[in-house]
Design a protein around this motif. Structure first.
Motif, PDB file in Angstrom:
ATOM      1  N   ILE A  21      76.896 130.949  53.486  1.00 29.99           N
ATOM      2  CA  ILE A  21      75.856 131.771  54.129  1.00 29.99           C
ATOM      3  C   ILE A  21      76.368 133.192  54.349  1.00 29.99           C
ATOM      4  O   ILE A  21      75.658 134.171  54.083  1.00 29.99           O
ATOM      5  N   LEU A  22      77.608 133.305  54.836  1.00 28.23           N
ATOM      6  CA  LEU A  22      78.195 134.620  55.097  1.00 28.23           C
ATOM      7  C   LEU A  22      78.286 135.442  53.814  1.00 28.23           C
ATOM      8  O   LEU A  22      77.925 136.633  53.794  1.00 28.23           O
ATOM      9  N   CYS A  23      78.754 134.825  52.742  1.00 31.82           N
ATOM     10  CA  CYS A  23      78.893 135.534  51.465  1.00 31.82           C
ATOM     11  C   CYS A  23      77.533 135.935  50.904  1.00 31.82           C
ATOM     12  O   CYS A  23      77.368 137.050  50.380  1.00 31.82           O
ATOM     13  N   ALA A  24      76.559 135.031  50.992  1.00 33.11           N
ATOM     14  CA  ALA A  24      75.220 135.327  50.469  1.00 33.11           C
ATOM     15  C   ALA A  24      74.579 136.481  51.240  1.00 33.11           C
ATOM     16  O   ALA A  24      74.000 137.402  50.642  1.00 33.11           O
ATOM     17  N   ILE A  25      74.686 136.446  52.566  1.00 33.83           N
ATOM     18  CA  ILE A  25      74.103 137.517  53.389  1.00 33.83           C
ATOM     19  C   ILE A  25      74.793 138.843  53.105  1.00 33.83           C
ATOM     20  O   ILE A  25      74.146 139.890  52.975  1.00 33.83           O
ATOM     21  N   ALA A  26      76.116 138.824  52.996  1.00 32.95           N
ATOM     22  CA  ALA A  26      76.863 140.046  52.713  1.00 32.95           C
ATOM     23  C   ALA A  26      76.460 140.632  51.360  1.00 32.95           C
ATOM     24  O   ALA A  26      76.318 141.852  51.213  1.00 32.95           O
ATOM     25  N   THR A  27      76.265 139.771  50.367  1.00 33.31           N
ATOM     26  CA  THR A  27      75.866 140.229  49.032  1.00 33.31           C
ATOM     27  C   THR A  27      74.509 140.916  49.065  1.00 33.31           C
ATOM     28  O   THR A  27      74.315 141.969  48.455  1.00 33.31           O
ATOM     29  N   ILE A  28      73.560 140.334  49.793  1.00 32.33           N
ATOM     30  CA  ILE A  28      72.219 140.915  49.880  1.00 32.33           C
ATOM     31  C   ILE A  28      72.230 142.204  50.695  1.00 32.33           C
ATOM     32  O   ILE A  28      71.626 143.211  50.306  1.00 32.33           O
ATOM     33  N   ILE A  29      72.919 142.184  51.837  1.00 29.20           N
ATOM     34  CA  ILE A  29      72.948 143.378  52.691  1.00 29.20           C
ATOM     35  C   ILE A  29      73.571 144.560  51.956  1.00 29.20           C
ATOM     36  O   ILE A  29      73.049 145.682  51.987  1.00 29.20           O
ATOM     37  N   LEU A  30      74.688 144.329  51.272  1.00 30.07           N
ATOM     38  CA  LEU A  30      75.335 145.410  50.535  1.00 30.07           C
ATOM     39  C   LEU A  30      74.507 145.845  49.330  1.00 30.07           C
ATOM     40  O   LEU A  30      74.661 146.966  48.839  1.00 30.07           O
ATOM     41  N   GLY A  31      73.632 144.949  48.850  1.00 34.21           N
ATOM     42  CA  GLY A  31      72.751 145.317  47.754  1.00 34.21           C
ATOM     43  C   GLY A  31      71.566 146.131  48.203  1.00 34.21           C
ATOM     44  O   GLY A  31      71.012 146.929  47.448  1.00 34.21           O
ATOM     45  N   VAL A  32      71.156 145.951  49.459  1.00 35.23           N
ATOM     46  CA  VAL A  32      70.017 146.695  50.009  1.00 35.23           C
ATOM     47  C   VAL A  32      70.478 147.963  50.718  1.00 35.23           C
ATOM     48  O   VAL A  32      69.835 149.007  50.646  1.00 35.23           O
ATOM     49  N   LEU A  33      71.628 147.860  51.413  1.00 35.69           N
ATOM     50  CA  LEU A  33      72.152 148.985  52.191  1.00 35.69           C
ATOM     51  C   LEU A  33      73.599 149.273  51.781  1.00 35.69           C
ATOM     52  O   LEU A  33      74.535 149.011  52.533  1.00 35.69           O
ATOM     53  N   PRO A  34      73.812 149.794  50.570  1.00 32.63           N
ATOM     54  CA  PRO A  34      75.188 150.057  50.117  1.00 32.63           C
ATOM     55  C   PRO A  34      75.895 151.109  50.959  1.00 32.63           C
ATOM     56  O   PRO A  34      77.122 151.200  50.958  1.00 32.63           O
ATOM     57  N   GLY A  35      75.132 151.909  51.698  1.00 36.16           N
ATOM     58  CA  GLY A  35      75.738 152.935  52.522  1.00 36.16           C
ATOM     59  C   GLY A  35      76.604 152.374  53.625  1.00 36.16           C
ATOM     60  O   GLY A  35      77.465 153.073  54.166  1.00 36.16           O
ATOM     61  N   LEU A  36      76.382 151.090  53.989  1.00 36.70           N
ATOM     62  CA  LEU A  36      77.183 150.481  55.039  1.00 36.70           C
ATOM     63  C   LEU A  36      78.655 150.445  54.681  1.00 36.70           C
ATOM     64  O   LEU A  36      79.518 150.675  55.519  1.00 36.70           O
ATOM     65  N   ILE A  37      78.939 150.166  53.414  1.00 35.69           N
ATOM     66  CA  ILE A  37      80.338 150.070  52.989  1.00 35.69           C
ATOM     67  C   ILE A  37      80.898 151.434  52.624  1.00 35.69           C
ATOM     68  O   ILE A  37      82.071 151.728  52.869  1.00 35.69           O
ATOM     69  N   SER A  38      80.060 152.287  52.012  1.00 37.05           N
ATOM     70  CA  SER A  38      80.556 153.608  51.636  1.00 37.05           C
ATOM     71  C   SER A  38      80.856 154.467  52.860  1.00 37.05           C
ATOM     72  O   SER A  38      81.696 155.370  52.805  1.00 37.05           O
TER      73      SER A  38
END
Length: 236
Positions: A216-233
């Motif tokens: 669940i954690l990996c799936a959510i992280a994948t989607i969130i970073l795909g929608v909001l890539p600015g979070l990691i940058s």
């Protein structure tokens, strides 16, 4: 090798290696980058192409991921070759997306192999009926590795290609895009097997709480970073 060791080698080791490689090029090799560019260009093109084409012919899921990881190393090498202002963030975003997707894929492989005793692609036949949640997590993972929009892998490839284009490596980007399409083909073979093929096993696959939490954690992280890539940058 045991699947856990394969997971470690394909994610942690590769990410750490490229972090060191990037640091080395930005410090020691920066003055001679023009001399190294033709060699790195050819290495990048061959790494991406050979990894993807070889992965197409694999019947083992683990071997398919192993060869595809070679192509992913080639994509990250593109950013190092570009040596632009965005290269470091591009490598970091790509490595993060790739590592999360790989952990998901290998975790599901471990469970599927335990049930069926095999790591062949046919072991995933009918997985959507045996455990819909695992099939969904694997679908998200495969889409991210393939670079499908709304997953972390899409922006990973986008930033890598943008960094290469900013340094005028147009033909290398064209080669990489063609190979990305090849990657979609073999990653989607797994999705087709899970949802559109009948498996030989009909027993339901059960997951414990820890397994579910990781997926669940990996799936959510994948989607969130795909929608909001600015979070990691924004971390960089």
């Amino acid at each position: 090798s045991p699947t856990l060791i394969t997971t470690f080698m394909s994610s942690v080791i590769k990410t750490a290696g490229f972090a060191a490689f990037l640091r080395l090029f930005y410090t020691s090799f920066a003055p001679i980058i023009d001399f190294l560019t033709p060699t790195l260009w050819m290495m990048t093109a061959l790494t991406i192409t050979i990894g993807n084409i070889t992965a197409v012919y694999q019947t083992s899921f683990k071997r398919m991921l192993a060869y595809s990881s070679i192509s992913h190393a080639g994509y990250m090498l593109m950013a190092i070759l570009a040596m632009g202002a965005t290269s470091q963030s591009a490598v970091f975003i790509y490595a993060t997306a790739y590592s999360i997707a790989s952990v998901t894929a290998f975790a599901i492989l471990i469970r599927v192999k335990k049930e069926g005793g095999s790591d062949l692609l046919t072991s995933f036949n009918g997985l959507a009926k045996r455990n819909p949640f695992m099939a969904l997590a694997m679908t998200i993972s495969m889409c991210s590795l393939a670079g499908i929009p709304l997953t972390a892998g899409f922006f990973g490839k986008f930033y890598i290609f943008a960094a290469a284009l900013s340094q005028q490596f147009l033909w290398l980007v064209i080669i990489a895009v063609i190979n990305a399409i090849i990657g979609i083909y073999y990653y989607f073979k797994v999705i087709i097997a899970m949802y559109m093929k009948e498996g030989t096993e009909n027993t339901v696959i059960k997951l414990n709480a820890n397994y579910r939490f990781v997926l669940i954690l990996c799936a959510i992280a994948t989607i969130i970073l795909g929608v909001l890539p600015g979070l990691i940058s924004s971390i960089l």
